[in-house]
Design a protein around this motif. Structure first.
Motif, mmCIF file in Angstrom:
data_model
loop_
_atom_site.group_PDB
_atom_site.id
_atom_site.type_symbol
_atom_site.label_atom_id
_atom_site.label_comp_id
_atom_site.label_asym_id
_atom_site.label_seq_id
_atom_site.Cartn_x
_atom_site.Cartn_y
_atom_site.Cartn_z
ATOM 1 N N PRO A 31 0.819 -1.232 0.000
ATOM 2 C CA PRO A 31 0.000 0.000 0.000
ATOM 3 C C PRO A 31 0.849 1.278 0.000
ATOM 4 O O PRO A 31 0.421 2.298 -0.562
ATOM 5 N N ILE A 32 2.033 1.220 0.583
ATOM 6 C CA ILE A 32 2.935 2.390 0.557
ATOM 7 C C ILE A 32 3.493 2.586 -0.849
ATOM 8 O O ILE A 32 3.559 3.709 -1.360
ATOM 9 N N ALA A 33 3.892 1.464 -1.460
ATOM 10 C CA ALA A 33 4.511 1.551 -2.787
ATOM 11 C C ALA A 33 3.510 1.992 -3.841
ATOM 12 O O ALA A 33 3.888 2.528 -4.888
ATOM 13 N N LYS A 34 2.228 1.759 -3.590
ATOM 14 C CA LYS A 34 1.201 2.260 -4.502
ATOM 15 C C LYS A 34 0.933 3.741 -4.233
ATOM 16 O O LYS A 34 0.801 4.539 -5.167
ATOM 17 N N THR A 35 0.838 4.107 -2.971
ATOM 18 C CA THR A 35 0.332 5.432 -2.622
ATOM 19 C C THR A 35 1.408 6.506 -2.572
ATOM 20 O O THR A 35 1.208 7.616 -3.055
ATOM 21 N N TRP A 36 2.540 6.188 -1.953
ATOM 22 C CA TRP A 36 3.531 7.251 -1.743
ATOM 23 C C TRP A 36 3.993 7.846 -3.069
ATOM 24 O O TRP A 36 3.979 9.075 -3.231
ATOM 25 N N PRO A 37 4.339 7.029 -4.047
ATOM 26 C CA PRO A 37 4.714 7.626 -5.342
ATOM 27 C C PRO A 37 3.560 8.388 -5.982
ATOM 28 O O PRO A 37 3.776 9.419 -6.633
ATOM 29 N N SER A 38 2.336 7.895 -5.800
ATOM 30 C CA SER A 38 1.187 8.567 -6.411
ATOM 31 C C SER A 38 0.987 9.960 -5.821
ATOM 32 O O SER A 38 0.801 10.941 -6.546
ATOM 33 N N GLU A 39 1.016 10.050 -4.508
ATOM 34 C CA GLU A 39 0.769 11.336 -3.858
ATOM 35 C C GLU A 39 1.948 12.287 -4.044
ATOM 36 O O GLU A 39 1.776 13.462 -4.350
ATOM 37 N N TRP A 40 3.148 11.775 -3.837
ATOM 38 C CA TRP A 40 4.320 12.666 -3.834
ATOM 39 C C TRP A 40 4.924 12.811 -5.217
ATOM 40 O O TRP A 40 5.583 13.819 -5.513
ATOM 41 N N GLY A 41 4.705 11.849 -6.097
ATOM 42 C CA GLY A 41 5.081 12.035 -7.497
ATOM 43 C C GLY A 41 4.238 13.144 -8.101
ATOM 44 O O GLY A 41 4.737 13.997 -8.854
ATOM 45 N N LEU A 42 2.963 13.158 -7.751
ATOM 46 C CA LEU A 42 2.090 14.242 -8.198
ATOM 47 C C LEU A 42 2.550 15.570 -7.611
ATOM 48 O O LEU A 42 2.581 16.596 -8.306
ATOM 49 N N ALA A 43 2.923 15.557 -6.343
ATOM 50 C CA ALA A 43 3.446 16.786 -5.724
ATOM 51 C C ALA A 43 4.701 17.258 -6.460
ATOM 52 O O ALA A 43 4.899 18.457 -6.673
ATOM 53 N N ALA A 44 5.536 16.306 -6.867
ATOM 54 C CA ALA A 44 6.733 16.669 -7.627
ATOM 55 C C ALA A 44 6.346 17.320 -8.951
ATOM 56 O O ALA A 44 6.938 18.325 -9.367
ATOM 57 N N ASN A 45 5.349 16.777 -9.624
ATOM 58 C CA ASN A 45 4.914 17.362 -10.891
ATOM 59 C C ASN A 45 4.348 18.767 -10.693
ATOM 60 O O ASN A 45 4.532 19.649 -11.541
ATOM 61 N N ASP A 46 3.680 18.961 -9.589
ATOM 62 C CA ASP A 46 3.186 20.301 -9.250
ATOM 63 C C ASP A 46 4.358 21.275 -9.132
ATOM 64 O O ASP A 46 4.323 22.387 -9.667
ATOM 65 N N LEU A 47 5.419 20.846 -8.460
ATOM 66 C CA LEU A 47 6.582 21.717 -8.283
ATOM 67 C C LEU A 47 7.329 21.927 -9.605
ATOM 68 O O LEU A 47 7.915 22.986 -9.828
ATOM 69 N N ALA A 48 7.307 20.920 -10.481
ATOM 70 C CA ALA A 48 7.957 21.073 -11.792
ATOM 71 C C ALA A 48 7.272 22.175 -12.587
ATOM 72 O O ALA A 48 7.928 22.969 -13.272
ATOM 73 N N ILE A 49 5.948 22.226 -12.509
ATOM 74 C CA ILE A 49 5.233 23.325 -13.162
ATOM 75 C C ILE A 49 5.676 24.654 -12.559
ATOM 76 O O ILE A 49 5.960 25.622 -13.268
ATOM 77 N N GLN A 50 5.763 24.688 -11.238
ATOM 78 C CA GLN A 50 6.113 25.939 -10.557
ATOM 79 C C GLN A 50 7.496 26.447 -10.992
ATOM 80 O O GLN A 50 7.681 27.643 -11.162
ATOM 81 N N VAL A 51 8.434 25.526 -11.166
ATOM 82 C CA VAL A 51 9.769 25.935 -11.632
ATOM 83 C C VAL A 51 9.675 26.580 -13.019
ATOM 84 O O VAL A 51 10.368 27.550 -13.315
ATOM 85 N N HIS A 52 8.791 26.065 -13.846
ATOM 86 C CA HIS A 52 8.629 26.600 -15.203
ATOM 87 C C HIS A 52 7.833 27.905 -15.233
ATOM 88 O O HIS A 52 7.737 28.524 -16.294
ATOM 89 N N GLY A 53 7.220 28.287 -14.119
ATOM 90 C CA GLY A 53 6.394 29.495 -14.108
ATOM 91 C C GLY A 53 5.266 29.380 -15.115
ATOM 92 O O GLY A 53 4.739 28.289 -15.358
#
Lengths: 617, 617
Positions: free
Chosen positions: B411-433
């Motif tokens: 359940p961690i291996a399914k969820t942690w990447p899903s939640e925090w990988g998405l958070a990473a993608n959110d931050l990638a957008i932010q870097v690009h402005g």
């Protein structure tokens, strides 16, 4: 009967019960208004928002309906034209302006509450009047009479729309580096005239076919005697550049040298045409036979940025309001879905019939979080709108305090709704499960729309630098003291209420920690080391402000008289108040504990981000 | 030269330095493989991923290229066909299967590392082979020889693709309520035959035109003697339902009674055709002249769900891997953008030329967070892939331990990447402005794609219930003890390294708190009250696992020999290792403090979500 996009009781609680609109209406400036005229305005705004803005929300997002260029002219969905005509018809363009300019002279608080409904219904369409109002406000305050008459008055009537042209392709957040040149070109009845040459990026409403003309407010630099532009922000001046030159101009009626070089294709907010504009190309349009976009200076040479900040600060509050309303609408949709959708059953009822998912604790957690984020964000922005009224029209002795507090809260009011309204939209999708990920439901669009808000009008990172740098480290502490004073007033009331006394204690301790941290940072010096932690500082400060506002709302909800209440019977009103208390409790139980984490990060001032060699990425 | 979607050193560090692939290759089962064959496979996978998967990433997302129906048949972008043909060509369909089935018999760890590259390049196209592999694995383990030959072998060759058909429109997360009926219909060479009637929702790859046939694995209920379906999950059986009936069936070559009733139009993952399938409509296709989708039972009547969990657990790890790789690709794009884009200057250099934004501390914060999330998520999923190999092919005495730990971590291996990988993608957008919000850059698509991952294959809420309920409260504590044992081994090594000793102490305290909390919850009883906090428990547990994995990677990065290192010169390798240490430090400085917040929430077991009357929403 039309269902308004925002529940009337939600607005009524905030305006009347919590923010005491009556006391604003007692200001001489608002003497023409009463609770009745205000409620009538909110009512019609809700209906027009539902009937004309919400109805094309989905359509304007569709690929085939995005803004597009036809022979150099941007075309937007006809439903947007019609919606904005209806918006003008009910006087919404005129609402926040003084009667001397043809306005309705409504409080900013009421205007914001009305706008909240349009933004909840359709944030992309609302961007046009939002920018137009900010543009006209700047003009009536700083431009000469001829420009006000020729540009601002038609905006207040809703015939012309306005833009703000700040960013350039090479300089988004960094205005010091803008390279648009403004070359003196004599003067005419509109004042000091210039020719502008340069490119402006991310211009919302930069072109469209819904208004008779477009008034661009453009930041540019006037070359010095050596022909060079002054480095830094002190070289920036502000110019009015109409798409079609207006009465009073030597070139009245001629198409100005402003062309759309491209449209940005965005993840969301698709109904808002977002353009790259070229000024002074000289290829297609040459007013007076010459290249260069004709512009008229507002304010002195080099004084453009402080003036522009009037519009920018208003735009930041509007971004916060839009973000709050996207979160709000997703929340309401998620509540409705969770009431209808039956699936699973609680642990204690294995074998029974499936229950509505709103009966699962984890779904309630998702909904309570959305409620706390969305309604909290709306409360924050409306609180700031009231400060605008206090600053401009309140008793003279309180104006400085209101202005000071508004300055401190503006980065929060821009960022907190953007970050947490988006988080609310994320949770609204989660409540819908797989359905929420499809384009059949609005929640996925709300999420895409809201992702813009942490970016435009100053990214979250920029707001953090503003809050920690200009508003805290380089501030004498007066605005923080004002805030603390207002928080203490809430604490005094909350301590007497058994259900809230514990939260009051937590809030008191939290703000004491923030005060100590600020003192520590000021004493420590090395602002660069502190500013490296500006974003977590903003996060902590924002959550602590929100904790205060939730406690304050809970105090009010707990203290309302029992009888003679608006909107529905006693049971409905009792549930409404219980909802406010539950959201407050949720915020203190699950959100406030985060504040210490952020404060700890700021206080430690780790040097990691400053010393790490980026070759390691 | 083709640039692979994942940097070879990133995979090499995880596989060779950290997860000691050599020791896996020493298992007799993998004796045909060596480090050289493995590296060759990873190399060619990276090239094919870059040349055929990445190249249509953007195209497959476009409105005009979405899967669509033509006369009852789903058509997908031809570039997807070509990419999957190339994928088959290099043996990727066969990679994880035993040689007796025509497979390459590669370790799951190596297969996952190869898949990581395809997922980083194009997660939607990767969904087809991901499901096909899971489908075939179930068949080779549980189906009879005739079904394996007729269905699984063509999947292993990449000629047929597979699906999993669990959800129904009225029952997404709640499989107990599925209503698809399977009526006995004799038997033939493929075994016990049934006719299926019902609707299945959210079927990825439910139809497409890239494979010669589609093998559906369908959960359905066999009516009892009274004609009624057995309530609950114990009534569920599993059936193989080919789109076109296969050799050995009485109806071989006939089109089965499975039709596409609709396609879901999603926010992202658009290249993956996602269907509503009707089984047994009897209108268009009638094998043998009769209505009903012909299916063959796998496993006993009522034993469908435990068997299906083999595929579901694998799918959960795959979702985690895909989510990690979406986060990873966004991170790499953000690093590249931040190195190129020049804007603003540090506080100390006012007046100088603009610097690359990677030199701003707040941008480095955004990048370090992405690195910690994305590389951490990848490490977690690969760690679990290694457990799969240990469980199936490792020394017999360690298999139970590996299986137990894998169950706890799934359940961690399914969820942690899903939640925090998405958070990473959110931050990638932010870097690009603002650029990151446009469809000209891939980061907005990565973000939309990743938003699916917290939903499918069991939502985050469902995973929380699994972790806290089945894997913790109703577990004897053995798996947690195994995990703690492995953590202690890391602590022993970290304590000897001065740069890591403090983190070791923090990790030790964190896991002691989790242990105490679990004991407290078990002692307190009232599981419903605990399970109301399952999601924050999952969040805390996930972050605590990740803290361990980052510390363990930092230990390894600190302990590698200095000479003879792969991939580039000493400076590059030194920067790589410094990056791992920085990500570890970032995680302990800014992420681990969150764990106490979540644990506090769980420990208090607030009754708010259980007692709150939803009328107050």
């Amino acid at each position: 009967m039309t269902t308004p996009p925002v529940r009337p009781r939600d607005l009524g609680f905030l305006l009347h019960d919590w923010l005491k609109l009556d006391s604003l209406l007692a200001y001489p400036h608002f003497q023409e208004h009463s609770r009745e005229t205000v409620d009538a305005m909110l009512d019609i705004a809700g209906r027009v928002a539902a009937d004309t803005f919400l109805t094309h929300y989905k359509a304007a997002d569709q690929y085939q309906h995005e803004p597009h260029l036809v022979e150099g002219q941007v075309r937007i969905l006809p439903a947007i034209h019609q919606a904005l005509a209806a918006f003008a018809e009910i006087g919404m363009f005129a609402a926040p302006f003084d009667a001397e300019f043809g306005g309705l002279q409504l409080p900013q608080l009421v205007y914001s509450a009305a706008m909240a409904q349009f933004m909840a219904a359709n944030v992309a369409t609302s961007a046009y009047p939002m920018l137009t109002a900010g543009n006209a406000k700047l003009l009536v305050r700083y431009a000469n009479e001829a420009l006000v008459k020729a540009c601002a008055l038609p905006e207040i009537e809703g015939r012309y729309f306005g833009t703000m042209c700040l960013s350039e392709p090479q300089a988004g957040s960094s205005l010091a580096d803008i390279a648009t040149r403004a070359v003196p070109d004599g003067s005419d009845d509109l004042g000091a005239r210039y020719r502008l040459f340069g490119n402006k990026m991310w211009i919302s409403g930069g072109d469209q076919d819904a208004s008779a003309n477009i008034i661009h407010l453009v930041l540019a630099k006037v070359p010095g005697p050596d022909g060079k532009l002054v480095a830094g922000t002190q070289g920036i001046s502000l110019f009015v550049v109409p798409k079609v030159l207006v009465e009073g101009s030597e070139y009245a009626g001629q198409r100005n040298d402003v062309v759309v070089a491209g449209l940005n294709h965005k993840m969301g907010y698709r109904g808002t045409a977002n353009c790259l504009l070229n000024f002074g190309e000289g290829a297609r349009h040459r007013p007076g036979g010459e290249a260069g976009a004709v512009g008229y200076r507002v304010g002195g040479v080099g004084q453009g940025l402080p003036i522009m900040f009037l519009m920018m600060n208003e735009a930041r509050l509007s971004v916060g309001l839009g973000a709050a309303m996207l979160g709000y609408r997703g929340y309401r949709l998620a509540v409705d879905y969770a009431r209808d959708r039956r699936q699973g059953r609680p642990l204690a009822a294995r074998g029974g019939a499936p229950v509505a998912i709103i009966d699962h604790p984890d779904v309630r957690r998702l909904l309570l979080a959305q409620k706390a984020y969305a309604e909290g964000a709306l409360a924050l922005v409306l609180y700031c709108a009231r400060l605008v009224d206090e600053e401009l029209h309140g008793p003279v002795e309180g104006r400085g305090e209101a202005a000071s507090l508004l300055g401190l809260l503006t980065p929060i009011a821009k960022t907190w709704p953007s970050e947490w309204g988006l988080a609310a939209n994320d949770l609204a999708i989660q409540v819908h499960g797989g359905y929420g990920y499809t384009r059949d439901f609005d929640v996925e669009q709300l999420y895409r729309d809201n992702r813009l808000n942490p970016i435009h009008e100053g990214t979250t990172g920029i707001q953090g630098l503003d809050l920690m740098g200009r508003k805290t480290l380089r501030d004498d502490g007066a605005s923080l003291a004002i805030l603390r004073h207002r928080i203490n007033a809430t604490l005094d009331r909350a301590r007497d209420l058994p259900a809230l006394a514990d939260f009051a204690h937590v809030l008191d301790v939290t703000w004491a920690r923030i005060g100590a941290l600020v003192a520590h940072l000021k004493a420590a010096g090395d602002d660069a080391a502190s500013l490296a932690q500006a974003t977590p500082f903003l996060s902590a400060f924002g959550h602590a402000v929100m904790a205060w506002l939730w406690l304050d709302q809970a105090v009010v909800a707990s203290s309302l008289p029992d009888g003679g209440l608006p909107d529905g019977g006693d049971a409905e009103e009792a549930a409404f108040r219980a909802g406010k208390l539950a959201a407050c409790r949720f915020f203190f139980e699950t959100e406030v504990p985060r504040v210490d984490v952020w404060l700890g990060i700021v206080g430690r001032r780790s040097d990691l981000t400053q010393t790490f060699d980026p070759a390691g990425f």
